[in-house]
Design a protein around this motif. Structure first.
Motif: not given
Length: 400
Positions: A15, A321, A390
């Motif tokens: 991340r 992501r 996420d």
């Protein structure tokens, strides 16, 4: 025995890496390589961030109802046409009276006519908007009617669709682009040779500086933007197109994740906040220039807005992501399809031989491939877990 690494550490590192990459792209106002222009759907969602709340609600209702707007051949091209017309008109206004000014004014007028044609196409289409009294009343009842003023505002918003700035060498077509590639290759090769030849000589330091100078002369053919805000919005729109176009995202493996994240609404809200942040910071810059006495107050207000930009970067990084995870999931799903095909083929071969009387052929290979299917759901579960994290982080930031 070495300590086992905590999986959470890898997730956190991933991340942080992607977030820093997004931040770097935005601060440089440049994305590595070349990218296709945004789809009409992504451009419309970003444009919704530039209109008033009521128009934005109507656009959302139209999207959910499957109602579209006229296309103009790409809203990125509309942005380029708008910028070119404004640039040439400004240049004509700054020139002295004469033939050159007349030529520029004529060119600006021609571009203005093209913009007017596109405006009429987008705002007056009877195929997309109700034309009669009954049709308008029905659209109002369904919450999908756009008044003429709202269509005008939408067109203006679409004229600001984020798009890469046309590089000078691209204006001359493929021949110039090919020449640029040859030049860059020659400079890179020369830099490597100079560095290698001077490595073990007294001129090592001079060779290194020369190689660095040659390398710095390479002109990358990257997409550049006018500022960090356009970069962020273009990246967010590109990620929306990437995720929406993912077969894995629309597969049965990620039904729950699709329900958790309204991707279209997230893109619009990113646009709303980005446009608002840019406008406020521009006002603060204007106040700083006009009222120097309030400099400290303006600086404090600018600093207070820093977390807003950080949050926007995080939200776009979360989309990045998700896009990366989906790319990995698609690769695995393609491998699964290949295994299924192999299993089906082996089974058909076994059946054919069995019918021929030879029943002693071992199906061990078939069973081996079939056993691997049990691992697929475990793998998809891993992706679902990562995507869930996420999406949870993304929606939590958006709700703040």
């Amino acid at each position: 025995m070495p300590a086992q690494q905590d999986p959470a550490d890898g997730v956190t590192e991933r991340r942080e890496h992607i977030t820093e990459q997004v931040r770097c792209w935005c601060e440089r106002a440049r994305l590595d390589g070349r990218h296709p222009e945004l789809s009409d759907a992504a451009a419309l969602l970003i444009a919704a961030g530039r209109v008033d709340e009521l128009t934005r609600q109507v656009l959302g209702t139209r999207r959910r109802a499957g109602r579209t707007i006229p296309t103009v051949g790409g809203f990125g091209k509309l942005r380029h046409l708008t910028d070119e017309q404004a640039r040439i008109a400004a240049k004509a206004a700054a020139m002295r009276l004469g033939p050159m000014q007349l030529a520029y004014r004529y060119r600006a007028a021609e571009l203005g006519k093209r913009l007017h044609t596109l405006h009429t196409c987008l705002t007056m289409s009877t195929a997309h908007y109700g034309g009669g009294v009954r049709a308008i009343r029905r659209e109002r009842r369904d919450g999908v009617h756009l008044d003429p003023q709202q269509r005008d505002a939408l067109f203006v918003a679409l004229q600001r669709t984020p798009a890469p700035v046309p590089a000078p060498h691209r204006q001359f077509g493929e021949v110039r682009s090919a020449a640029l590639e040859v030049r860059n290759a020659a400079l890179e090769g020369a830099a490597q040779r100079v560095a290698q030849l001077s490595e073990h000589t007294r001129a090592k330091a001079l060779g290194r500086r020369t190689a660095e100078a040659l390398a710095s002369a390479v002109e990358p053919d990257d997409d550049r933007f006018i500022d960090r805000y356009d970069t962020l919005l273009f990246l967010a729109g590109s990620l929306y197109d990437r995720i929406e176009g993912s077969a894995a995202w629309h597969s049965g493996h990620f039904v729950v994740q699709r329900a958790q994240l309204d991707l279209a609404e997230e893109l619009t809200q990113i646009a709303v906040d980005t446009v608002a942040l840019r406008g406020i910071l521009d006002e603060l810059d204007g106040a700083l220039a006009s009222t120097p006495a309030a400099r400290q107050h303006v600086y404090s207000r600018q600093k207070a807005l820093t977390p807003v930009w950080d949050q926007l970067v995080d939200r776009v990084a979360a989309l990045a992501r998700i896009g990366d995870l989906l790319s990995q999931a698609e690769f695995q799903l393609r491998a699964v399809e290949s295994m299924r095909w192999a299993t089906s083929l082996d089974s058909r071969i076994d059946e054919l031989i069995a019918r021929s009387g030879n029943r002693e052929l071992s199906a061990e290979n078939t069973h081996h491939v079939g056993d691997q299917f049990g691992e697929v759901e475990d793998l998809m579960g891993t992706y679902r877990s990562a995507l869930g994290g996420d999406i949870a982080a993304l929606t939590a930031r958006g709700a703040q």
